[in-house]
Enzyme design. Structure first.
Site, mmCIF file in Angstrom:
data_model
loop_
_atom_site.group_PDB
_atom_site.id
_atom_site.type_symbol
_atom_site.label_atom_id
_atom_site.label_comp_id
_atom_site.label_asym_id
_atom_site.label_seq_id
_atom_site.Cartn_x
_atom_site.Cartn_y
_atom_site.Cartn_z
ATOM 1 N N ASN A 224 31.872 52.208 44.176
ATOM 2 C CA ASN A 224 30.601 51.680 44.582
ATOM 3 C C ASN A 224 30.643 52.083 46.120
ATOM 4 O OD1 ASN A 224 31.879 49.344 46.058
ATOM 5 N ND2 ASN A 224 32.629 48.954 43.996
ATOM 6 N N ASP B 103 34.013 46.501 37.585
ATOM 7 C CA ASP B 103 34.057 45.447 36.603
ATOM 8 C C ASP B 103 34.761 46.141 35.444
ATOM 9 O OD1 ASP B 103 33.096 43.327 37.674
ATOM 10 O OD2 ASP B 103 30.885 43.863 37.392
ATOM 11 N N PRO C 2 40.314 43.167 34.865
ATOM 12 C CA PRO C 2 40.451 41.857 34.847
ATOM 13 C C PRO C 2 39.540 41.205 36.341
ATOM 14 C CG PRO C 2 42.475 43.013 35.897
ATOM 15 C CD PRO C 2 41.366 43.776 35.272
ATOM 16 N N ASP C 3 38.846 39.994 36.229
ATOM 17 C CA ASP C 3 38.280 39.381 37.205
ATOM 18 C C ASP C 3 39.520 38.798 37.980
ATOM 19 O OD1 ASP C 3 36.770 37.780 38.859
ATOM 20 O OD2 ASP C 3 34.900 37.938 37.460
ATOM 21 N N ILE C 4 39.578 39.270 39.201
ATOM 22 C CA ILE C 4 40.296 38.729 40.183
ATOM 23 C C ILE C 4 40.046 37.319 40.519
ATOM 24 C CG2 ILE C 4 41.506 38.909 42.234
ATOM 25 C CD1 ILE C 4 40.866 42.147 41.639
ATOM 26 N N PHE D 234 32.367 36.067 46.778
ATOM 27 C CA PHE D 234 31.177 36.671 47.328
ATOM 28 C C PHE D 234 30.321 37.215 46.052
ATOM 29 C CE2 PHE D 234 30.831 37.686 51.821
ATOM 30 C CZ PHE D 234 32.097 37.144 52.160
ATOM 31 N N LYS E 286 33.539 30.712 38.297
ATOM 32 C CA LYS E 286 34.864 31.204 38.630
ATOM 33 C C LYS E 286 35.341 30.107 39.473
ATOM 34 C CE LYS E 286 32.945 35.965 38.878
ATOM 35 N NZ LYS E 286 33.132 37.328 39.480
#
Ligand code: CTP
Length: 443
Positions: A233, A302, A329-331, A350, A368
């Site tokens: 990105n 993602d 994985p979503d850190i 963020f 989260k």
């Protein structure tokens, strides 16, 4: 290092169109420019031309109802103020400067956006007169120019030649190169005096984070498809690096987990370089337990390709091979779920959104388990990837009366921040987190 900030005033002269080139040249040099136009200047060149080159709304009026251009309305919506602009600028340039603006400056008149901003401005300033030769030679104009000099203005003298009105004489806007040289010199002296004012002896040390460990993620991730291609990105890592630098300056021991970026490793910060989201997760996993504050500023991919081809994928046959993606994985979510139960560990995320900023950010904060979420809207001028500035809303779980109800009935406090340099924003975020942690532990 923060980029040089140029505030350009454009007034009503046929030479106004030449100022577009200045903005374009400064952009190529990496300077950030904001433009204020008088009403007369807007008769020669549209604010849209400058807005397109400067990537920010042009300041056209103190009050939008006196100039209902889109720029004036945008400026009001963004809370842009002549005082903020005066504080933001490193160098102020008025090019072209008419006899009228010179007379107003010489007499301290502040009857529009530009002249009000000029009065509030305290740094190096440059006037580039352009007008008919008779107007220029008029003793009253010469007296006003001399008065401006006395007030500290550098005058880039107009050139002599054939003027738009067919007269020949002194009054043509100076060569753009001469203006650019004067601005560069002023920018260098402004930078030198900025460094001089930020010595340790002058500034009280801010050690709000002394003794704490801060963990920051920054930059993009790259998810390889084959040895030469990857998914990624536009993140440049500037916000995360500003946070790491500022946390270190505030006394923290800092670990920065960085995706691939073109920035130098910040001095005094332990930097761990990673490429993929999985590697970033592993690094965070390894450093999270000792972190008192964890800030996830990275733009993590993602998804990743399920299979990474060992060899370069060939186009032979003309059939595009299907790419199956699997979730990374979503850190941040992992960190939110694994915080110390005693409240001594804070997690900040963020959110970069292109629509429904507050609703999306609020839901991320809750999902989260964040203690703070910094949300920015990619559509805002000066915010998001690659800029040195950012404009955000800071969300915190809160019970105060201004809070709005979240998905599960909990309350959220949302505080919009003005457009800020990323390093200044880092100081705001870290200061908030430091105080939040102190309050938690005092409870
Ligand atoms: N984040 C993370 N790990 C991921 C994805 C996101 O740590 N795999 C973190 C980012 O560093 C950021 C926050 O989560 O602090 C929000 O990232 P964002 O991409 O805006 O949110 P997503 O969870 O990806 O949600 P969506 O795609 O629905 O916007």
């Amino acid at each position: 290092m923060a980029s040089t900030h140029i505030m350009l005033g454009v007034t009503g002269s046929i030479a106004a169109f030449k100022a577009c080139q200045l903005v374009s040249d400064w952009g190529k040099r990496g300077y950030e420019t904001r433009v204020a136009m008088t009403a007369a200047a807007q008769r020669f060149v549209t604010p849209l031309s400058f807005a397109s080159l400067a990537h920010t709304p042009v300041r056209t009026a103190m009050f939008p109802d006196t100039a209902d251009s889109q720029d004036a309305l945008d400026a009001q919506r963004l809370g842009i103020s002549h005082i903020d602009d005066a504080k933001w600028a490193d160098v102020l340039v008025i090019a072209p400067a008419t006899a009228d603006i010179i007379a107003k400056i010489a007499h301290g008149i502040a009857d529009d956006y530009l002249t009000s901003m000029v009065l509030a401005y305290e740094g190096p300033k440059i006037l580039c007169p352009a007008m008919n030769t008779r107007m220029y030679n008029n003793p009253v104009t010469q007296r006003n120019i001399a008065a401006c000099r006395e007030f500290g203005w550098t005058i880039v003298e107009p050139a002599t030649g054939r003027l738009a009105c067919q007269d020949t004489g002194k009054g043509k806007l100076a060569d753009l190169e001469d203006i650019e040289d004067a601005v560069e010199q002023a920018a260098e002296s402004a930078a030198a005096s900025r460094c001089g004012t930020k010595t340790e002896t002058d500034q009280p040390a801010n050690d709000e984070l002394a003794g704490l460990h801060v963990l920051v993620t920054a930059g993009p991730t790259q998810e390889p498809l084959d040895p030469v291609r990857y998914l990624t990105n536009h993140s440049t890592g500037k916000m995360g690096y500003a946070l790491a630098q500022e946390a270190q300056a505030m006394g923290a021991e800092v670990t920065l987990v960085s995706g691939p970026v073109a920035l130098d490793e910040p001095d005094g910060v332990h930097t761990v370089h990673v490429q993929t989201a999985q590697e970033m997760f592993d690094a965070v996993h390894g450093h999270f337990a000792q972190a008192d504050i964890a800030i996830m500023a990275a733009a993590v991919g993602d998804f990743r390709p399920e299979h990474r081809s060992e060899q370069k994928i060939k186009k032979a046959g003309g059939v595009m091979p299907p790419i199956t993606l699997v979730q990374n994985p979503d850190i941040l979510a992992w960190a939110g779920e694994h915080k110390r139960p005693d409240g001594s560990q804070l997690v900040c995320g963020f959110a970069m959104e292109t629509q429904d900023l507050l609703a999306n950010a609020q839901s991320k904060l809750e999902r989260k388990h964040c203690d703070m979420l910094v949300a920015n809207d990619l559509n805002e001028p000066g915010a998001g990837f690659a800029h040195d500035t950012n404009r955000v809303v800071i969300l915190t779980p809160d019970t105060d009366k201004n809070a709005t109800a979240g998905e599960d009935g909990s309350t959220i406090h949302a505080e919009p921040q003005p457009l800020m340099d990323k390093r200044d924003l880092a100081a705001v975020i870290l200061g908030r987190l430091a105080r939040m942690r102190q309050e938690r532990l005092a409870d």
